[in-house]
Enzyme design. Structure first.
Site, PDB file in Angstrom:
ATOM      1  N   GLU A 112       9.750 -43.382  16.083  1.00 46.63           N
ATOM      2  CA  GLU A 112      11.201 -43.264  16.150  1.00 46.63           C
ATOM      3  C   GLU A 112      11.786 -44.422  16.961  1.00 46.63           C
ATOM      4  OE1 GLU A 112      12.862 -40.970  14.594  1.00 46.63           O
ATOM      5  OE2 GLU A 112      11.200 -39.646  14.009  1.00 46.63           O
ATOM      6  N   ILE A 164      -2.891 -30.352   7.845  1.00 45.56           N
ATOM      7  CA  ILE A 164      -4.180 -29.737   8.181  1.00 45.56           C
ATOM      8  C   ILE A 164      -3.939 -28.274   8.536  1.00 45.56           C
ATOM      9  CG2 ILE A 164      -6.206 -29.838   9.680  1.00 45.56           C
ATOM     10  CD1 ILE A 164      -5.406 -32.733  10.357  1.00 45.56           C
ATOM     11  N   LYS A 209       1.773 -29.572  20.490  1.00 44.99           N
ATOM     12  CA  LYS A 209       0.786 -29.080  19.528  1.00 44.99           C
ATOM     13  C   LYS A 209      -0.435 -28.497  20.241  1.00 44.99           C
ATOM     14  CE  LYS A 209       2.307 -32.693  16.354  1.00 44.99           C
ATOM     15  NZ  LYS A 209       1.987 -34.020  15.791  1.00 44.99           N
ATOM     16  N   GLY A 216       4.389 -36.503   7.228  1.00 41.18           N
ATOM     17  CA  GLY A 216       4.769 -36.881   5.871  1.00 41.18           C
ATOM     18  C   GLY A 216       5.393 -35.715   5.129  1.00 41.18           C
TER      19      GLY A 216
END
Length: 431
Positions: A185, A131, A200, A297
Site C-alpha cells: 500500500e 489457503i 493473522k 488476490g
C-alpha cells in the site's frame, strides 16, 4: 440461499464473479442455489456484471434486508465494518468476513454476539488468503495437541525479503517496487512492520491453543532494519531470513511473536518466495504439516470466502451443528495459558556487531556474552569496510532467554569499540 455482499473491491468483486461463474457447482455442493440478492458498495466495479442483483450505496441496507440469509463483509477497516457485522448479527443474519484486523482485535465480542443470536460468523479468508488454514487448524487437526505453528503470512514482506536476497537490493528500493506493483500500500506500515501478520497469527494461535484472541499481547517487529548484508551473512551460515509469525506452547504459557527470523535453508518454509504464504503446524499425533499457496488476490481470497458461504449454507437450517468459531466451546477457552512477554521467550540469536577493526575487540565481545551465560555456536569476522575502518562480527548463539540477551546487548553497545546499534535476529530451526 440469498447472499448480500458489502464491498465490491478486490475481494468482494472476486467473490461476486466466482459465485456467478461457478453457480451450478456451488448449488450442487449446497443442495440448492446460492444467489447474490444484493450488493452494497460505494461505487460499481467495472469487472463485475451485477445483472439482476439489487445494488445499493448504503451497506446497512443489506444488513437490514429481510431477504438476505448471509452477509459478506469485504469493506475492511474497523469501526464501520464492526458496526455492519454487529447489525447483521442483530438482524439474525449469518456473516462471512475477510477482515483479519477486525477478528483479531474484536473477534471475542463479535463471536459472543453471534452465539446470543444463534448465527455463524465465518472468517477463513481473514488468514492466508486462499489457503484453508482456519479449517485445517479448527477441524482437520482437531485431534491434535498443537505445540507450535509458524508461518510466512504476509506476501508483501516475503516479496521484499526475497528480492533483497536474490538481487542484493536495499529494503527501500524493493519497497518502492512492491508499491508500484500493487503488492504494498501507499502506507506500507501494516505489512512491513508486522501488524498484518500479527493479526493473522493471533487468530491462528487462538484456534491452535484454545485461548481467547489477544492481539494486544503479541510481540511485533518489522523487516525495515534487515539489510542485504544480513541476508548474505545468514546464507553463508546456512540460513535464509523470513518474516515469520510464531506461536508456541510452553510450560510457562504461549509465545506469540512476529519478527524477522533465520530459518535453516534446507527447511521447506525457508524456500517459500515472492508473495506466497505458508504455514507449518506441529501436532502431537500427525507430526509436522505444511500449507502453502497464494495469500492474497481477488479470486484466491474469494475461494476462501465462498467456502465459508457454502459451509454456512449447508447448516443454515441447523446452526447449532456448526463448528465453534474458534474450534473450542466458548466456556472452555483458557485464560490459564498467559501470552508471554517477549523477554520471557527463549531462542537462538543471530547478532551482527559493527566494530572497530583492531586486536582485542573479538575477545571483549565474547567475554560479555560469556558473563551472561550465552554460549556461541558460530562466530566470524567479515571483511573490513574501507569507508569507516570497521568490520562486522557475526555471531550465532545457543538458545537463551530474550531478557538475558537484552542485558548482554546493552552491555556490548556500551563498549567503546562498538559502532551503531547491534542487529539481533531470532533463529528458528523448525524442529
Amino acid at each position: 440461499v440469498k447472499v448480500g455482499i458489502c464491498g465490491l473491491g478486490t475481494v468482494g468483486g472476486g467473490t461476486f464473479n466466482v459465485i456467478q461463474r461457478n453457480a451450478s457447482s456451488i448449488a450442487a455442493r449446497v443442495g440448492r442455489p446460492v444467489i447474490i440478492e444484493q450488493v452494497g458498495a460505494r461505487r460499481d466495479n467495472p469487472d463485475c456484471n451485477t445483472g439482476n442483483a439489487s445494488v445499493t450505496r448504503d451497506i446497512f441496507e443489506v444488513a437490514h434486508n429481510p431477504d438476505i440469509d448471509i452477509l459478506v463483509e469485504t469493506i475492511g477497516g474497523y469501526d464501520v465494518a464492526k458496526e455492519l457485522i454487529l447489525t447483521a448479527i442483530e438482524q439474525g443474519k449469518h456473516v462471512v468476513t475477510a477482515n483479519k484486523a477486525l477478528i483479531a482485535e474484536h473477534g471475542n465480542e463479535i463471536f459472543q454476539a453471534a452465539r446470543e443470536k444463534n448465527v455463524i460468523v465465518a472468517y477463513e479468508a481473514a488468514v492466508a488468503g486462499g489457503i484453508p488454514i482456519i479449517k485445517c487448524l479448527r477441524e482437520g487437526l482437531s485431534a491434535n495437541r498443537i505445540t507450535w505453528l509458524a508461518g510466512i503470512i504476509n506476501g508483501t514482506g516475503n516479496y521484499i525479503l526475497t528480492e533483497m536476497g536474490d538481487h542484493n537490493r536495499p529494503f527501500e528500493d524493493v519497497l518502492k517496487e512492491a508499491q508500484a506493483l500493487g503488492y504494498a500500500e501507499a502506507d506500507p506500515t501494516f505489512d512491513v512492520e508486522g501488524i498484518d501478520a500479527c493479526h493473522k497469527l493471533t487468530i491462528m494461535a487462538s484456534i491452535a491453543f484454545g485461548i481467547p484472541l489477544q492481539f494486544n499481547k503479541a510481540y511485533t517487529e518489522g523487516i525495515s532494519k534487515v539489510t542485504p548484508s544480513d541476508i548474505q551473512y545468514a546464507a553463508s551460515l546456512g540460513f535464509r531470513i523470513k518474516h515469520l509469525g510464531v506461536a508456541r506452547r510452553s510450560e510457562k504459557g504461549i509465545e506469540l511473536r512476529v519478527h524477522p527470523t533465520l530459518i535453516p535453508s534446507d527447511r521447506p518454509l525457508a524456500n517459500i518466495n515472492g508473495v506466497m504464504n505458508s504455514v507449518v503446524v506441529q501436532g502431537d499425533a500427525v507430526g509436522q504439516t505444511m500449507y502453502s499457496g497464494p495469500g492474497a488476490g481477488a479470486e484466491p481470497t474469494a475461494s476462501s470466502v465462498i467456502a465459508d458461504i457454502i459451509d454456512i449454507a449447508r447448516t443454515i437450517e441447523a446452526p447449532d451443528s456448526a463448528v465453534n468459531a474458534l474450534g473450542f466451546s466458548a466456556d472452555s477457552l483458557s485464560n490459564d495459558l498467559p501470552v508471554l512477554p517477549i523477554t520471557e521467550t527463549e531462542c537462538s540469536f543471530y547478532l551482527r556487531i559493527h566494530a572497530d577493526d583492531h586486536p582485542g575487540v573479538m575477545n571483549a565481545v565474547t567475554q560479555v556474552l560469556s558473563s551472561h551465560g550465552i554460549n556461541i555456536d558460530a562466530i566470524t569476522q567479515k571483511v573490513t569496510r574501507e569507508d569507516d575502518g570497521c568490520a562486522d562480527i557475526v555471531i550465532l548463539t545457543h538458545r537463551i532467554l530474550e531478557g538475558t540477551m537484552d542485558k548482554a546487548i546493552s552491555e556490548l553497545e556500551a563498549l567503546a569499540d562498538i559502532r551503531f546499534p547491534i542487529t539481533r535476529i531470532r533463529v528458528e530451526t523448525m524442529a
